[in-house]
Design an enzyme around this catalytic site. Structure first.
Site, short mmCIF file in Angstrom:
data_model
loop_
_atom_site.label_atom_id
_atom_site.label_comp_id
_atom_site.label_asym_id
_atom_site.label_seq_id
_atom_site.Cartn_x
_atom_site.Cartn_y
_atom_site.Cartn_z
N GLU A 1 35.08 -0.89 18.19
CA GLU A 1 35.04 -0.96 16.71
C GLU A 1 35.86 0.17 16.08
O GLU A 1 35.49 0.70 15.04
CB GLU A 1 33.60 -0.89 16.18
CG GLU A 1 32.84 -2.18 16.32
CD GLU A 1 33.62 -3.38 15.83
OE1 GLU A 1 33.52 -4.43 16.46
OE2 GLU A 1 34.36 -3.27 14.83
C1 FAD Z 1 33.22 -3.19 26.34
C2 FAD Z 1 34.22 -3.43 25.27
C3 FAD Z 1 33.95 -4.37 24.28
C4 FAD Z 1 34.89 -4.63 23.30
N1 FAD Z 1 34.66 -5.64 22.38
C5 FAD Z 1 35.67 -6.05 21.58
C6 FAD Z 1 35.55 -7.22 20.78
O1 FAD Z 1 34.51 -7.89 20.76
N2 FAD Z 1 36.62 -7.60 20.03
C7 FAD Z 1 37.78 -6.90 20.02
O2 FAD Z 1 38.71 -7.31 19.33
N3 FAD Z 1 37.94 -5.77 20.75
C8 FAD Z 1 36.92 -5.34 21.53
N4 FAD Z 1 37.06 -4.22 22.31
C9 FAD Z 1 38.29 -3.46 22.23
C10 FAD Z 1 38.09 -2.11 21.54
O3 FAD Z 1 37.87 -2.27 20.18
C11 FAD Z 1 39.33 -1.25 21.86
O4 FAD Z 1 39.24 -0.89 23.23
C12 FAD Z 1 39.43 -0.01 20.99
O5 FAD Z 1 39.70 -0.36 19.65
C13 FAD Z 1 40.51 0.97 21.47
O6 FAD Z 1 41.70 0.32 21.75
P1 FAD Z 1 42.44 0.56 23.16
O7 FAD Z 1 41.42 0.31 24.22
O8 FAD Z 1 43.66 -0.24 23.20
O9 FAD Z 1 42.76 2.08 23.16
P2 FAD Z 1 44.10 2.76 22.57
O10 FAD Z 1 44.37 2.21 21.22
O11 FAD Z 1 45.17 2.66 23.60
O12 FAD Z 1 43.63 4.26 22.42
C14 FAD Z 1 43.62 5.20 23.50
C15 FAD Z 1 43.32 6.59 22.93
O13 FAD Z 1 44.36 6.97 22.00
C16 FAD Z 1 43.81 7.25 20.73
N5 FAD Z 1 44.73 6.77 19.70
C17 FAD Z 1 45.32 5.57 19.63
N6 FAD Z 1 46.08 5.48 18.53
C18 FAD Z 1 45.95 6.64 17.88
C19 FAD Z 1 46.47 7.17 16.65
N7 FAD Z 1 47.27 6.46 15.86
N8 FAD Z 1 46.10 8.42 16.30
C20 FAD Z 1 45.27 9.14 17.06
N9 FAD Z 1 44.75 8.70 18.22
C21 FAD Z 1 45.08 7.46 18.62
C22 FAD Z 1 42.46 6.55 20.68
O14 FAD Z 1 41.55 7.18 19.79
C23 FAD Z 1 42.01 6.64 22.14
O15 FAD Z 1 41.36 7.85 22.36
C24 FAD Z 1 36.10 -3.91 23.28
C25 FAD Z 1 36.36 -2.93 24.25
C26 FAD Z 1 35.45 -2.71 25.25
C27 FAD Z 1 35.78 -1.70 26.32
#
Ligand code: FAD
Length: 592
Positions: A439
């Site tokens: 989220e």
């Molecule tokens: C168990 C689980 C359930 C989930 N359920 C859903 C769901 O129902 N629907 C859905 O759509 N998604 C879902 N997600 C996805 C989840 O919302 C994302 O994993 C999350 O938003 C982070 O995206 P990412 O994993 O690509 O991490 P990334 O975006 O790659 O981030 C990696 C790190 O970099 C940091 N970062 C990234 N961009 C920036 C920035 N601009 N400035 C500063 N820091 C930054 C982040 O804070 C993080 O620490 C789920 C994920 C999991 C693991």
């Protein structure tokens, strides 16, 4: 060990800390009968203790199976879901015109804490359905509402929220799923979504997916995203279920925690494209999705509170039974329960105080969101909307960080047994770990707080809140109650830190954005610690003036928070205002 909802603490937090009573007295909740709240929470607590809590470790051990393309939940899961929705729990705050009970979001927020505490993996399903209801109710056509809204409200068909793709996580604007217009007004969707919570399961006969996708001629980035309703099974004109839609789970993830919650890879378009119905207008999907996301962010914050409380209850019980060593001053034979040792007391108090503060922050967010739509006067609704927007990232990030810290302390209180799965303490820590990630990661919440919520109207929402909090400090001083210790002084200092850090960030948010971004996370922590301290003091004052026999424990809790946790705001202020160069100079270390 099972879970028991702490009804008295929850009611105090809701009515006094979060301001529900004042909002009801001011007429912002119309004819809502506040007396009903205690009954709803007691019944929710019973259901959680009797039905959901016993499934928590069973679901953790069993996990999810993907067999012949079908996602199977753990034994007992489907039955629990049928009982849960038949008892009306999905419909607590749903719109009355579609079968909901129309109760305040604030009451449902307290219920969400209860579901999350008893069984977070179960509670996630309705948490996302609630967001789907909000989005469809606010932005959907009457035609779509008539087919889907009552089913979503009752829980007969749960909802999912589908944003994430392999290349589009925090950067939602990078998503590539495609939607093509059809001559009948529907759309055909193709693409892959990952990490979709409850993307498929065997608990219901249909699932309503809310999917973000891009039209062929859409502008780049977030301005070119549209929101579609994509049912697992299409619905015939008479309401019966029709053909299987072209969206299915092509994989389920193996995870650190929430094992019983299916996290699915969803594939659309193997058979020509999934039929989708537009919600709102083309290219306005982010606007619609924000309705869902804010709701879901508060819900995830409440997961943090729930898990923290569950971990605390378990650690407290263990500390009363486990005997080790003699406490200083002990004059009998044998060893003492570990709760007699000051360091264990410290851990337990920290767990309880952090949980209570994050609870009230979440409930206050829910009250603000309620008033923003329920109040009669436009200016009251406007002020509440600004307050709700300001508090949402704090509710999400502060409370989920707390959930992790408290669950970790819970393991520590258990000593070696905490590391052993049988106690259940380890499961809380594993389950809590996802909450700062999904989220919108907590880093993204902190950025939202600084660049949008603080920056809105030159910080007006923050100054208005600080003024209210100062009033709490004055009332603590005026109480002249020595049991508060130095609470008032500590809270006053914290509000000073919050004010100075806010001004420092405001001055840099556009002129030196990297400095402001470097301080975003410590600023959010500072904010939550000052806010939580004032809210707990407010609750303690209310408990005193109600003449509640047990008010002294609320005063002691507020004092503990102010004197041992809120005091950290002084160093957090320095981290924000003096740490930016060190953060921005990090390349010399990280890229060397
Ligand atoms: C168990 C689980 C359930 C989930 N359920 C859903 C769901 O129902 N629907 C859905 O759509 N998604 C879902 N997600 C996805 C989840 O919302 C994302 O994993 C999350 O938003 C982070 O995206 P990412 O994993 O690509 O991490 P990334 O975006 O790659 O981030 C990696 C790190 O970099 C940091 N970062 C990234 N961009 C920036 C920035 N601009 N400035 C500063 N820091 C930054 C982040 O804070 C993080 O620490 C789920 C994920 C999991 C693991």
């Amino acid at each position: 060990m099972t879970y028991r909802a702490p009804i008295n603490d929850m009611l105090l937090a809701l009515n006094h800390g979060a301001g529900l009573k004042a909002a009801v007295d001011a007429g912002h909740y119309g004819d809502f009968d506040a007396e009903i709240t205690a009954t709803v929470l007691e019944e929710a607590g019973k259901f959680a203790t009797d039905v959901l809590a016993p499934l928590n470790s069973l679901g953790d051990e069993h996990g999810i199976k993907l067999e012949d393309g079908k996602v199977m939940t753990a034994p007992g899961w489907s039955d629990a879901y049928q009982r849960w929705s038949a008892a009306g729990w999905n419909a607590v705050s749903g719109p009355e015109s579609f079968g909901g009970q129309g109760l305040p979001l604030a009451v449902n927020a307290a219920c969400t804490e209860i579901w999350s505490a008893s069984n977070i993996a179960f509670g996630l399903c309705p948490l996302l359905t609630l967001s789907a209801i909000e989005a469809l109710d606010a932005h959907g056509s009457d035609e779509l509402k008539n087919v889907y809204l009552a089913k979503l409200v009752s829980g007969e068909w749960p909802g999912t929220m589908q944003l994430t793709e392999p290349q589009a996580g925090s950067d939602v604007g990078a998503l590539r799923s495609r939607a093509e217009r059809q001559s009948d007004g529907t759309y055909r969707l193709k693409g892959t979504k990952i990490f979709i919570t409850y993307g498929d399961h065997d608990m219901t006969d249909n699932i309503v997916h809310f999917v973000l996708a891009r039209l062929p001629d859409a502008p780049a980035g977030t301005k070119g995203i549209s929101l579609f309703l994509v049912p697992k099974f299409l619905v015939n004109a008479d309401g019966s279920l029709g053909a299987r839609n072209d969206i299915h789970a092509s994989g389920v993830e193996h995870k650190l925690g929430i094992h019983a919650c299916p996290t699915c890879t969803m594939t659309m378009g193997d058979k020509g494209g999934a039929v989708g119905y537009l919600i709102g207008e083309e290219n306005q999907g982010m606007r619609c999705m924000f309705t869902m996301m804010n709701q879901a962010r508060l819900g995830v914050g409440l997961e943090g509170v729930g898990i923290a409380d569950r971990a605390y209850q378990q650690a407290l019980a263990y500390a009363q039974e486990r005997r080790q060593g003699r406490a200083v001053g002990h004059d009998g034979n044998g060893s003492d329960p570990i709760i007699a040792h000051p360091d264990v007391k410290r851990m337990l108090m920290q767990m309880r105080a952090l949980t209570a503060a994050s609870r009230t922050i979440c409930y206050a967010t829910a009250v603000a969101l309620d008033v923003s739509v329920r109040a009669k006067e436009a200016h009251v609704r406007g002020a509440a909307a600004a307050r709700g927007a300001l508090l949402t990232p704090i509710a999400k990030a502060f409370s989920t960080d707390i959930g992790n810290e408290v669950a970790s302390l819970g393991v520590q209180v258990h000593g070696g047994m905490g590391f052993i799965e049988e106690t259940g303490a380890a499961q809380h820590l594993r389950d809590a770990r996802i909450t700062p990630i999904y989220e919108g990661t907590n880093g993204i919440q902190a950025i939202d707080l600084v660049t949008r919520k603080l920056a809105a109207n030159g910080g007006a929402s923050v100054w208005a809140l600080i003024d209210e909090l100062k009033d709490t400090v004055r009332r603590v001083e005026a109480s002249n109650d020595p049991a508060f210790g130095t609470t008032a002084a500590k809270l006053r200092e914290a509000l000073g830190s919050l004010e100075r850090a806010s001004r420092w960030l405001l001055e840099r948010v556009t002129s030196k954005p990297n400095d402001a971004l470097a301080g975003a996370t410590p600023y959010l922590r500072l904010f939550g610690s000052a806010l939580g301290g004032c809210y707990l003091a407010n609750e303690a004052l209310a408990a005193r003036s109600d003449g509640a026999g047990d008010h002294s424990r609320y005063v002691a809790l507020a004092r503990f928070f102010a004197e041992t946790i809120t005091v950290q705001t002084t160093s957090l202020e320095k981290t924000v205002t003096e740490g930016a160069d060190a953060v921005n100079g990090a390349d010399a270390v990280l890229l060397a």
